[in-house]
Design an enzyme around this catalytic site. Sequence first.
Site, mmCIF file in Angstrom:
data_model
loop_
_atom_site.group_PDB
_atom_site.id
_atom_site.type_symbol
_atom_site.label_atom_id
_atom_site.label_comp_id
_atom_site.label_asym_id
_atom_site.label_seq_id
_atom_site.Cartn_x
_atom_site.Cartn_y
_atom_site.Cartn_z
ATOM 1 C CG ASP A 45 21.537 1.501 -40.194
ATOM 2 O OD1 ASP A 45 20.555 1.828 -40.880
ATOM 3 O OD2 ASP A 45 21.556 0.480 -39.472
ATOM 4 C CG ASN A 118 21.613 5.793 -33.744
ATOM 5 O OD1 ASN A 118 20.446 5.922 -34.089
ATOM 6 N ND2 ASN A 118 22.460 5.017 -34.398
ATOM 7 C CG ASP A 148 35.329 -0.198 -19.733
ATOM 8 O OD1 ASP A 148 36.188 0.059 -18.863
ATOM 9 O OD2 ASP A 148 35.282 -1.284 -20.339
ATOM 10 C CB ALA A 156 15.754 6.397 -33.550
ATOM 11 C CB ALA A 160 22.591 1.676 -32.376
ATOM 12 C CG ASN A 162 20.578 1.231 -25.251
ATOM 13 O OD1 ASN A 162 20.875 1.531 -24.112
ATOM 14 N ND2 ASN A 162 19.448 0.594 -25.551
ATOM 15 C CB SER A 164 26.274 -3.494 -28.478
ATOM 16 O OG SER A 164 25.883 -3.684 -29.822
#
Length: 259
Positions: A45, A118, A148, A156, A160, A162, A164
């Site tokens: 990726d 992303n 944080d 798409a 990723a 997001n 997590s």
Amino acid sequence: MTDYRRLALLVSDTERAQEAAAGFRDIADWVPIEEAEAAVVLGGDGFMLQTLHAMLDSDRVIPVYGLNVGTVGFLMNRNRNPDTLLTRIGRAKPVTISPLSMQATTQDGTQHRFCAINEVSLLRETRQTAKIEVSVDGKARIKELVCDGVLLATPAGSTAYNLSADGPILPLDSHLLALTPISAFRPRRWKGAILPDRSRVTFRVNEPNKRPVSAVADQKELRDVAEVSLEIAQDSELTLLFDPGHALDERIVAEQFVV
């Protein structure tokens, strides 16, 4: 079935990708990327994102068919028998994605523009929590998000960083964006928002000298930002090619049932 006559082969510099490339060298008359109608990307990726960004930077965008020899390979197809590659490309389903356009101003007043396929993430640079004002279409929705960081993800990219950060998974054709806090302290119960992709999102950093914040657009980082504005770059569409049954939209749906 689409017949791409001029194909370029782009290979990651990882050892695994270089070894796999040997099986593909002789199956087609590969041409330089500047002459190609479509590109085959051999890697993971990260290398796919690098390739797509290079196309945006050169202002020459062509369809891309990825073969996964990386770790996750969410943007890639399975790496199978090289002899079937040309047939698979001809039968592949095109999926169109649009990147985010980021306009950022640093603390010294310098302006920078990047694209993100992303997501764009704002992250604290020190042990101090960040304080960020969040506005949508010119209206301040959160005066001070103590956190944080915070990110805005495309469909798409919704699986990723997001995902997590506990953000929602968005179908590719949803025309939505995911606005997701990263370890929010106040307001503690705010879990983020789902926005139409016509929205313009602005992050303004409060107390930037005491609480410096960086902005990361995919793989590009800009430190000490004061303000970041984001919107979909409608004029910069990218086309990914996927095997039937393994298209990105199907994988996004399937990911929501992983336990």
